[in-house]
Design a protein around this motif. Structure first.
Motif, short mmCIF file in Angstrom:
data_model
loop_
_atom_site.label_atom_id
_atom_site.label_comp_id
_atom_site.label_asym_id
_atom_site.label_seq_id
_atom_site.Cartn_x
_atom_site.Cartn_y
_atom_site.Cartn_z
N THR A 20 -13.08 54.44 61.53
CA THR A 20 -12.23 53.66 61.46
C THR A 20 -11.19 54.06 60.86
OG1 THR A 20 -13.12 51.06 61.23
CG2 THR A 20 -10.94 50.97 60.86
N GLY A 21 -9.47 54.11 61.89
CA GLY A 21 -8.54 54.96 61.33
C GLY A 21 -8.58 56.82 61.76
N TRP A 22 -9.48 57.47 61.93
CA TRP A 22 -9.75 58.54 61.80
C TRP A 22 -10.70 59.17 62.90
CZ3 TRP A 22 -13.85 61.89 59.98
CH2 TRP A 22 -14.89 61.07 58.93
N VAL A 23 -10.30 60.46 63.13
CA VAL A 23 -11.36 61.09 64.00
C VAL A 23 -11.14 62.49 63.59
CG1 VAL A 23 -12.20 61.78 66.33
CG2 VAL A 23 -11.57 60.01 66.07
N ARG A 24 -12.76 63.41 63.52
CA ARG A 24 -12.35 64.92 63.67
C ARG A 24 -12.66 65.45 64.66
NH1 ARG A 24 -12.99 68.02 59.20
NH2 ARG A 24 -13.05 66.58 57.86
N VAL A 25 -12.18 66.27 64.89
CA VAL A 25 -12.22 66.77 66.05
C VAL A 25 -12.52 68.58 65.84
CG1 VAL A 25 -10.35 68.03 68.66
CG2 VAL A 25 -10.32 65.39 67.27
N LEU A 26 -13.45 69.09 66.88
CA LEU A 26 -14.03 70.15 66.26
C LEU A 26 -14.06 71.04 67.97
CD1 LEU A 26 -16.94 69.73 64.44
CD2 LEU A 26 -15.47 70.47 63.10
N ALA A 82 -5.31 76.37 65.77
CA ALA A 82 -6.77 76.75 65.55
C ALA A 82 -6.21 78.10 64.42
CB ALA A 82 -7.65 77.37 66.62
N ASP A 83 -7.57 78.03 64.15
CA ASP A 83 -7.75 78.90 62.56
C ASP A 83 -7.46 80.61 63.06
OD1 ASP A 83 -10.46 79.89 63.28
OD2 ASP A 83 -11.60 78.54 61.67
N ARG A 84 -7.41 80.85 62.06
CA ARG A 84 -7.15 83.00 62.82
C ARG A 84 -9.00 83.35 63.93
NH1 ARG A 84 -8.58 86.82 57.38
NH2 ARG A 84 -10.83 85.89 57.16
N GLY A 85 -10.16 82.47 64.10
CA GLY A 85 -11.06 82.46 64.80
C GLY A 85 -11.22 82.43 66.23
N GLY A 86 -9.82 81.59 66.19
CA GLY A 86 -9.45 79.98 67.38
C GLY A 86 -10.33 79.21 66.81
N TYR A 87 -11.03 79.03 65.67
CA TYR A 87 -11.86 77.41 65.97
C TYR A 87 -10.59 75.62 65.61
CZ TYR A 87 -15.92 80.21 66.04
OH TYR A 87 -17.17 80.44 67.17
N LEU A 88 -11.34 74.99 65.62
CA LEU A 88 -10.36 73.86 64.97
C LEU A 88 -11.21 72.79 64.66
CD1 LEU A 88 -8.79 73.11 69.11
CD2 LEU A 88 -7.43 74.21 67.29
N ASP A 89 -10.53 72.25 63.53
CA ASP A 89 -11.45 71.70 62.56
C ASP A 89 -10.61 70.73 62.33
OD1 ASP A 89 -13.04 70.32 60.87
OD2 ASP A 89 -13.76 71.65 60.28
N SER A 90 -10.48 69.76 62.59
CA SER A 90 -9.06 68.74 62.37
C SER A 90 -9.60 67.62 62.30
CB SER A 90 -7.41 69.24 63.07
OG SER A 90 -7.66 70.52 63.62
N VAL A 91 -8.74 66.50 60.72
CA VAL A 91 -8.65 65.09 61.28
C VAL A 91 -7.68 64.76 62.14
CG1 VAL A 91 -9.32 63.28 59.61
CG2 VAL A 91 -10.49 65.45 59.24
#
Length: 325
Positions: A20-26, A82-91
């Motif tokens: 509820t209220g958040w989603v982590r996107v990878l 995205a980080d320096r490796g191109g990866y997304l890991d964000s809430v």
């Protein structure tokens, strides 16, 4: 140079989860090369979604470090970097009901959708399952065999562990609100292939928690133990009210990781199930016919069952009251 050759920026959606209220996107931001017909190499378009491919196709891309990706979720738009490796890991903030949803990622004028599981706030228990040698036979810890499985082996040649899919279905039937997370040291590049494997063999759908590919600042290979330990601790922080049913195998470090986690957080672990590898599988996993001493020891902080496959584990779980007959 890559752009002059026709490579285009694209967001690769991996998975997501939230409450509820958040989603982590990878996901990942990449430059993707077109194939010989001029169509982008992808495992996510309608044609290739049901087609088994050799693993090397999953690695035909180049990361875009620092790319800004637009994320649309629940009627809201966010920009994540995205980080320096191109990866997304964000809430990101989101107001979604429990269940599966689609989050849209946009980069370079192209948009794709990522599957996201919003966990029911009423869920009191969840499953975390290893993949390699637990649900599928890969012999992943050996570097040469790992390369063979990742780059050469056809998807349909990957072996399934007998009875494990049935065990998972029975467990989720008893806990219908429980989420299932698949935790592996495998590279994010093979996420689409893993999803197809799980679906093809009847495993419950669930977010994948994988890792990056390639060397780090401290060595040629990333620490699988550190990745799994960090993932478990993050799940505990994100879902502090839940207990976890942890499933793995005795070929490498799962008993050690799960045992340590259970010892430190006994209130967070409902039970542990360990698949016992055959002597041949043990040789492929680490070079000896017996489980490694340092991972054979399990803590008594959690109910633990063992067995050579899903059928034996199910019987052991019935005996301990973890499953109904």
């Amino acid at each position: 140079m890559l752009r002059r050759r026709g490579w285009v920026p694209r967001a690769e959606p991996y998975t997501g989860y939230g409450a509820t209220g958040w989603v982590r996107v990878l996901g990942r931001a990449v430059l993707a090369a077109p194939d010989t017909t001029g169509r982008e190499v992808s495992e996510r378009d309608a044609e290739s979604a049901g087609r088994a491919v050799r693993g090397w196709r999953s690695f035909v891309s180049a990361q875009l470090g620092g790319a800004v990706v637009r994320v649309e979720v629940g009627g809201r738009t966010h920009e994540v970097t995205a980080d320096r490796g191109g990866y997304l890991d964000s809430v990101v903030e989101a107001d979604l009901p429990p269940g599966w949803h689609q989050v849209r990622l946009e980069l370079g004028g192209q948009s794709v959708e990522a599957p996201v599981l919003v966990v029911d706030p009423a869920a009191e228990v969840g499953m975390v399952s290893d993949i390699d040698d637990t649900v599928m036979v890969t012999a992943l810890p050996r570097p040469l065999l790992a390369a063979w499985n990742a780059f050469v082996l056809h998807e349909n040649a990957r072996g399934v562990v007998p009875g494990m899919a049935g065990l998972y279905r029975r467990w989720t039937a008893r806990h219908p609100q429980a989420p299932v997370f698949y935790l592996s040291t495998g590279a994010w590049n093979v996420a689409p292939a893993l999803r197809r494997f799980l679906q093809r063999h009847g495993y419950p759908a669930g977010p994948l928690l994988l890792t990056d590919w390639g060397p780090t600042n401290t060595g040629w290979f990333r620490s699988g133990q550190a990745h799994k330990d960090a993932a478990l601790r993050r799940l505990r922080e994100e879902f502090p009210h839940m207990q976890w049913f942890l499933v793995g195998d005795d070929g490498q470090h799962d008993p050690e990781i799960y045992g340590q986690f259970a010892a430190e957080h006994p209130d967070a672990v409902a039970a542990v199930a360990i698949r016992q590898l055959t002597p041949t599988e043990q040789v492929l996993a680490h070079g000896t016919t017996e489980p490694l001493d340092r991972v054979r020891r399990m803590t008594s902080a959690a109910t633990t069952v063992t067995g050579p496959d899903g059928n034996a584990l199910a019987l052991a779980m019935i005996d301990t009251g973890l499953l109904e007959t």
